[in-house]
Design an enzyme around this catalytic site. Structure first.
Site, short mmCIF file in Angstrom:
data_model
loop_
_atom_site.label_atom_id
_atom_site.label_comp_id
_atom_site.label_asym_id
_atom_site.label_seq_id
_atom_site.Cartn_x
_atom_site.Cartn_y
_atom_site.Cartn_z
N SER A 1 0.84 -1.19 0.00
CA SER A 1 0.00 0.00 0.00
C SER A 1 0.87 1.24 0.00
CB SER A 1 -0.91 0.02 1.23
OG SER A 1 -0.13 0.22 2.40
N LYS A 2 0.32 2.32 -0.56
CA LYS A 2 1.11 3.54 -0.69
C LYS A 2 1.45 4.18 0.66
CE LYS A 2 -2.98 6.41 -1.59
NZ LYS A 2 -3.74 7.08 -2.64
N ARG A 3 0.72 3.77 1.72
CA ARG A 3 1.03 4.32 3.04
C ARG A 3 2.40 3.84 3.53
NH1 ARG A 3 -4.05 6.17 5.40
NH2 ARG A 3 -4.82 7.41 3.64
#
Length: 493
Positions: free
Chosen positions: A253-255
């Site tokens: 995930s981009k987080r």
């Protein structure tokens, strides 16, 4: 003998994801290995979030990697249109056919009623699912209500007991209970199809023989299989690829990791190395070599060599592999690639007007404008000490701005400024209060060339990455803060 046909069907609703490129690569290799064709289809039925800009980014990212398709919206082909938004009449025809055969039915339930049913089921520790209320409405009554303009969706009927046997090319037979399946909506109230109907109809009409998709879709496979059965069509062979994971084994995930293909392009990774790395995600060459080309992967490709353990997408390992590719270039090729990456006339001409008026010698360019050619910056925490804001407010401004910019599809100075102004106004801050934090995050300096122009020039990927970097340096946001700030974000609009 049937020609092998595979496809990738991304949604143009955000940045081109490395997961999309990974699935595209394996579909391409499988098709090419069998002398078949690879098709690109755009799943743009989410009208609120789909954009043509995002669609173009998908084309650009895949082509940068060296992934080409035989048929698609931009290259045409005998099975078009290849955008789902342009196939509405086709889906309506097949939806009507399912209703006529008794395999689907109009559902008039309001969102409020459905929420109430699900809440009651969850309170009773039952699997939340549609309760079948509209399934028993007589056909003529349903048609009268539709003719009167009453809002409705079309739902498919599914069995309530027994198991569905899903034949997966990697796992063999997987049994999934029908009691876990909901009566899937096939056509939404806006007249557009959901993923399930569009997918089955398109794959059938486009002659897709093998569907390689992410394993997150395996639990819903029975609904797809049942639709093929309802239509009386032969289903393609199914293959559920393991999901890419962060080093901590969580879903990519981009987080936690930059997930946009264009981020890696902007950071100066070679496309050959990126494709090579994606090819190593859960697969290996017969001789276990780590460095290989797309042509070599296609030549030796065997889907049975895919490992089901979640492949780890590790940026450090990718950087190491990229270094191997860089060091095998001739000096001339290396210099040429560096020029193409960031020292090309187009990019320099974007930067020059902002630098020219601020230097007295050419040697001052690098210290002033070096951030235009950097990836990660060495940030000094002292740059984020603010006259008006305490440390929590500084993090809040950065996080809210990052979220606003993550949702921004039209990347230009005007819209970037609007995002920052909206955050400032909601927090009762002036632009001059917020901009020092932007200078610090984006340029690594207290002052530089216009930071708003700089954000437009370096692009969305690096801008967001640097804001995340600044947030991490300052300690990030706690779970409690994320919840509170997300409510603020909704209020900002």
């Amino acid at each position: 003998m049937t020609t092998v046909r595979t496809r990738i069907a991304p949604s143009p609703t955000g940045d081109p994801h490395v997961g999309t490129a990974y699935i595209a690569l394996f579909n391409l290799c499988f098709a090419r290995q069998h002398g078949g064709q690879f098709i690109l289809r755009i799943e743009d039925t989410d009208q609120l979030r789909s954009t043509r800009e995002s669609e173009q980014q998908i084309y650009d990212a895949l082509r940068w990697l060296g992934i080409e398709w035989d048929e698609g919206p931009d290259v045409g082909g005998p099975h078009g249109p290849y955008r789902q938004s342009e196939r509405g009449e086709i889906y309506k025809k097949y939806s009507d056919e399912l209703v006529a055969k008794g395999h689907a039915f109009p559902c008039f339930c309001s969102a409020e009623r459905l929420d109430q049913v699900r809440a009651e089921q969850m309170a009773n520790k039952e699997t939340p699912r549609y309760d079948g209320r509209c399934m028993h409405i007589p056909a003529d009554t349903a048609q009268q209500r539709i003719a009167a303009g009453e809002s409705h969706v079309i739902r498919m009927k599914v069995p309530t007991e027994g198991v569905c046997q899903v034949n997966d090319m990697l796992r063999g037979t997987v049994e999934i209970g029908w009691d876990r399946m909901d009566m899937q909506v096939l056509m939404k109230a806006d007249g557009l199809p959901t993923y399930f109907l569009a997918n089955v109809v398109d794959d059938h009409l486009m002659g897709i023989t093998h569907v390689l998709r992410g394993e997150e879709w395996l639990p819903s496979a029975p609904k797809l299989i049942k639709l093929y059965e309802y239509f009386g069509w032969e289903q393609p062979q199914l293959c559920y690829m393991p999901l890419l994971r962060n080093p901590d084994k969580s879903k990519l995930s981009k987080r936690k990791n930059p997930t946009s293909v264009t981020f890696y392009e902007r950071m100066g990774f070679m496309p050959e190395a990126m494709l090579n790395y994606l090819g190593r995600m859960g697969w290996s060459m017969p001789d276990e070599r780590e460095k290989f080309t797309l042509a070599e992967m296609i030549e030796h490709f065997d889907i049975n060599r895919v490992s089901l353990g979640g492949p780890i997408f590790d940026v450090e390992k990718l950087s190491w592999l990229n270094g191997q590719w860089i060091r095998e270039l001739s000096v001339e090729a290396f210099a040429q690639q560096v020029q193409q990456w960031a020292l090309n006339p187009d990019y320099l001409m974007k930067i020059a007007p902002h630098v020219q008026g601020r230097v007295e010698t050419f040697s001052q360019i690098a210290p002033l404008a070096g951030f235009f050619f950097s990836g990660a910056l060495s940030l000094d925490p002292a740059l984020f000490e603010h006259k008006k804001l305490d440390s929590t407010q500084v993090r809040q401004v950065l996080q809210l701005t990052l979220w606003k910019l993550e949702a921004l599809r039209q990347w230009d100075k005007e819209h970037i400024t609007e995002c920052i102004q909206a955050v400032g106004a909601h927090l009762e801050l002036k632009l001059r209060d917020v901009m020092p934090l932007m200078f610090a995050s984006i340029t690594g300096q207290a002052s530089s060339v216009s930071v708003l122009d700089a954000m437009e020039i370096i692009g969305p990927d690096l801008t967001r990455f640097r804001l995340r970097q600044a947030l991490e340096l300052l300690g990030g946001a706690s779970k409690k803060e994320v919840k509170e700030w997300e409510k603020l974000l909704t209020a900002i609009g």
